[in-house]
Design a protein around this motif. Sequence first.
Motif, mmCIF file in Angstrom:
data_model
loop_
_atom_site.group_PDB
_atom_site.id
_atom_site.type_symbol
_atom_site.label_atom_id
_atom_site.label_comp_id
_atom_site.label_asym_id
_atom_site.label_seq_id
_atom_site.Cartn_x
_atom_site.Cartn_y
_atom_site.Cartn_z
ATOM 1 N N ILE A 272 0.854 -1.172 0.000
ATOM 2 C CA ILE A 272 0.000 0.000 0.000
ATOM 3 C C ILE A 272 0.895 1.229 0.000
ATOM 4 C CG2 ILE A 272 -1.728 1.361 1.233
ATOM 5 C CD1 ILE A 272 -2.722 -1.243 2.490
ATOM 6 N N GLY A 273 0.674 2.130 -0.943
ATOM 7 C CA GLY A 273 1.395 3.392 -0.975
ATOM 8 C C GLY A 273 0.423 4.524 -0.746
ATOM 9 N N SER A 274 0.765 5.470 0.124
ATOM 10 C CA SER A 274 -0.153 6.557 0.419
ATOM 11 C C SER A 274 0.583 7.888 0.520
ATOM 12 C CB SER A 274 -0.923 6.280 1.715
ATOM 13 O OG SER A 274 -0.027 6.153 2.812
ATOM 14 N N ILE A 275 -0.136 8.955 0.210
ATOM 15 C CA ILE A 275 0.430 10.296 0.310
ATOM 16 C C ILE A 275 -0.700 11.309 0.226
ATOM 17 C CG2 ILE A 275 0.788 10.667 -2.170
ATOM 18 C CD1 ILE A 275 3.498 11.971 -1.437
ATOM 19 N N THR A 276 -0.506 12.463 0.882
ATOM 20 C CA THR A 276 -1.404 13.595 0.741
ATOM 21 C C THR A 276 -0.721 14.632 -0.133
ATOM 22 O OG1 THR A 276 -2.493 13.251 2.875
ATOM 23 C CG2 THR A 276 -2.606 15.467 1.949
ATOM 24 N N MET A 277 -1.414 15.060 -1.192
ATOM 25 C CA MET A 277 -0.881 16.080 -2.092
ATOM 26 C C MET A 277 -1.515 17.424 -1.772
ATOM 27 S SD MET A 277 -0.802 14.234 -5.828
ATOM 28 C CE MET A 277 -2.423 13.480 -5.712
ATOM 29 N N ALA A 278 -0.678 18.409 -1.471
ATOM 30 C CA ALA A 278 -1.149 19.766 -1.248
ATOM 31 C C ALA A 278 -0.947 20.553 -2.538
ATOM 32 C CB ALA A 278 -0.382 20.417 -0.100
ATOM 33 N N VAL A 279 -2.034 21.032 -3.106
ATOM 34 C CA VAL A 279 -1.969 21.686 -4.412
ATOM 35 C C VAL A 279 -2.607 23.074 -4.336
ATOM 36 C CG1 VAL A 279 -2.069 19.448 -5.563
ATOM 37 C CG2 VAL A 279 -4.171 20.763 -5.232
ATOM 38 N N ALA A 280 -2.360 23.868 -5.378
ATOM 39 C CA ALA A 280 -2.968 25.193 -5.496
ATOM 40 C C ALA A 280 -4.020 25.125 -6.596
ATOM 41 C CB ALA A 280 -1.902 26.235 -5.827
ATOM 42 N N PRO A 281 -5.281 24.922 -6.245
ATOM 43 C CA PRO A 281 -6.309 24.661 -7.254
ATOM 44 C C PRO A 281 -6.555 25.808 -8.227
ATOM 45 C CG PRO A 281 -7.294 24.963 -5.089
ATOM 46 C CD PRO A 281 -5.825 24.854 -4.875
ATOM 47 N N ASP A 282 -6.185 27.035 -7.856
ATOM 48 C CA ASP A 282 -6.409 28.167 -8.746
ATOM 49 C C ASP A 282 -5.263 28.376 -9.736
ATOM 50 O OD1 ASP A 282 -8.827 28.727 -7.511
ATOM 51 O OD2 ASP A 282 -7.916 30.077 -6.047
ATOM 52 N N GLU A 283 -4.185 27.614 -9.570
ATOM 53 C CA GLU A 283 -3.043 27.748 -10.464
ATOM 54 C C GLU A 283 -3.076 26.673 -11.537
ATOM 55 O OE1 GLU A 283 0.568 27.796 -8.241
ATOM 56 O OE2 GLU A 283 -0.103 29.397 -6.881
ATOM 57 N N THR A 284 -2.302 26.899 -12.598
ATOM 58 C CA THR A 284 -2.193 25.923 -13.672
ATOM 59 C C THR A 284 -0.765 25.420 -13.745
ATOM 60 O OG1 THR A 284 -3.972 26.905 -14.981
ATOM 61 C CG2 THR A 284 -2.388 25.525 -16.163
ATOM 62 N N HIS A 285 -0.605 24.101 -13.648
ATOM 63 C CA HIS A 285 0.708 23.464 -13.732
ATOM 64 C C HIS A 285 0.595 22.257 -14.659
ATOM 65 C CE1 HIS A 285 2.494 25.897 -10.540
ATOM 66 N NE2 HIS A 285 1.365 25.731 -9.855
ATOM 67 N N ASP A 286 0.600 22.519 -15.950
ATOM 68 C CA ASP A 286 0.498 21.424 -16.918
ATOM 69 C C ASP A 286 1.743 20.552 -16.896
ATOM 70 O OD1 ASP A 286 -2.046 21.958 -17.996
ATOM 71 O OD2 ASP A 286 -1.217 23.595 -19.167
ATOM 72 N N SER A 287 2.890 21.175 -16.767
ATOM 73 C CA SER A 287 4.165 20.466 -16.736
ATOM 74 C C SER A 287 5.241 21.499 -16.487
ATOM 75 C CB SER A 287 4.440 19.727 -18.048
ATOM 76 O OG SER A 287 5.621 18.944 -17.948
ATOM 77 N N THR A 288 6.458 21.039 -16.272
ATOM 78 C CA THR A 288 7.581 21.946 -16.090
ATOM 79 C C THR A 288 8.849 21.256 -16.504
ATOM 80 O OG1 THR A 288 8.877 23.228 -14.493
ATOM 81 C CG2 THR A 288 7.786 21.278 -13.654
ATOM 82 N N ASP A 289 9.765 22.009 -17.075
ATOM 83 C CA ASP A 289 11.072 21.465 -17.439
ATOM 84 C C ASP A 289 12.104 21.733 -16.353
ATOM 85 O OD1 ASP A 289 10.198 20.526 -19.874
ATOM 86 O OD2 ASP A 289 10.544 22.443 -20.871
ATOM 87 N N THR A 290 11.701 22.404 -15.284
ATOM 88 C CA THR A 290 12.635 22.702 -14.201
ATOM 89 C C THR A 290 12.856 21.461 -13.363
ATOM 90 O OG1 THR A 290 11.845 24.976 -14.115
ATOM 91 C CG2 THR A 290 13.052 24.167 -12.197
ATOM 92 N N GLN A 291 14.108 21.093 -13.187
ATOM 93 C CA GLN A 291 14.459 19.898 -12.442
ATOM 94 C C GLN A 291 15.489 20.234 -11.380
ATOM 95 O OE1 GLN A 291 15.734 16.852 -15.109
ATOM 96 N NE2 GLN A 291 14.079 17.179 -16.549
#
Length: 300
Positions: A272-291
């Motif tokens: 079983i793998g579990s996690i809580t994701m905290a996100v900013a629902p008003d923002e848009t994050h389609d993808s990012t090239d920043t690593q």
Amino acid sequence: MTRRKVILAGGAAVAAVGVGGSIAANAFAGETDTADRKSGAESCYRLTSETTEGPYYIDADKLRRDITEDKEGIPMVLRLKVIDAETCKPLRNAAVDIWHCDALGIYSGYESLSTGGGGTPPSGAPSGAPTDQPSGAPTGAPPGGGGGGGHEEPTDDERYLRGTWKTDKHGRVEFRTVFPGWYRGRAVHIHTKVHVDGKWTDAGYEGGHTCHTGQFFFEEAAVIASGKVAPYSTSTTERTTLTEDTIYDQSGTTGGLLKLTYGKGRIAKGVIGSITMAVAPDETHDSTDTQPGASASTAS
């Protein structure tokens, strides 16, 4: 605003079915997760890390919780919770995508491009699995092409180990899958996207925007344990460790590190793998090239 449409396979959502293993078999029983038991102590003020989408994303065309299809591997239930990082409130009816490679490092839709491998080694290669497998760092540079956020067009019609499902009123969503394998240049991981403000219809999920693009990661002890179980044990592909990965930012849960539960010495029974994701629902994050790392050409 972007428009997304999820086509229901066969015209109906697929209900979760048994995947075997005593741990995995009970993972949809609706237990209260650790975050809920902390009585307001969720780390909801730190946004879950955004990462590159990778080259193998397919705009979700499988609305389902069980994404296993006929793939072999250690049964796994992925239990996720999505919350608003500012208010700590759960995000209800968000669409969550996950996708990952199979036990031998192959992605559906991109089988000819994937860098995993296993089974009978090629002529001239050492026979059998490495004695210390899957430990050790790659001896050569990661393969180029398909790195960063660059997208590759699918090369086949397979769609195993891909799926989308909606969060409930508590912000929870659960998937049944198998423990991912590894491929050259990347630590073991699962990709994810969270979409909000769209509409669930009889045809699927439409409209809205992507508020989070990330990846989930696995502790080294679990990966090494998985390498002793078939078909992972047949892999002839060198492995990148978690500390060597150029995508994982080494920040633990904030960076996508899963909490894993499995029986000691019995990982083959299920995880079983579990996690809580905290996100900013008003923002848009389609993808990012920043690593976090310097390699922008690492396979994602």
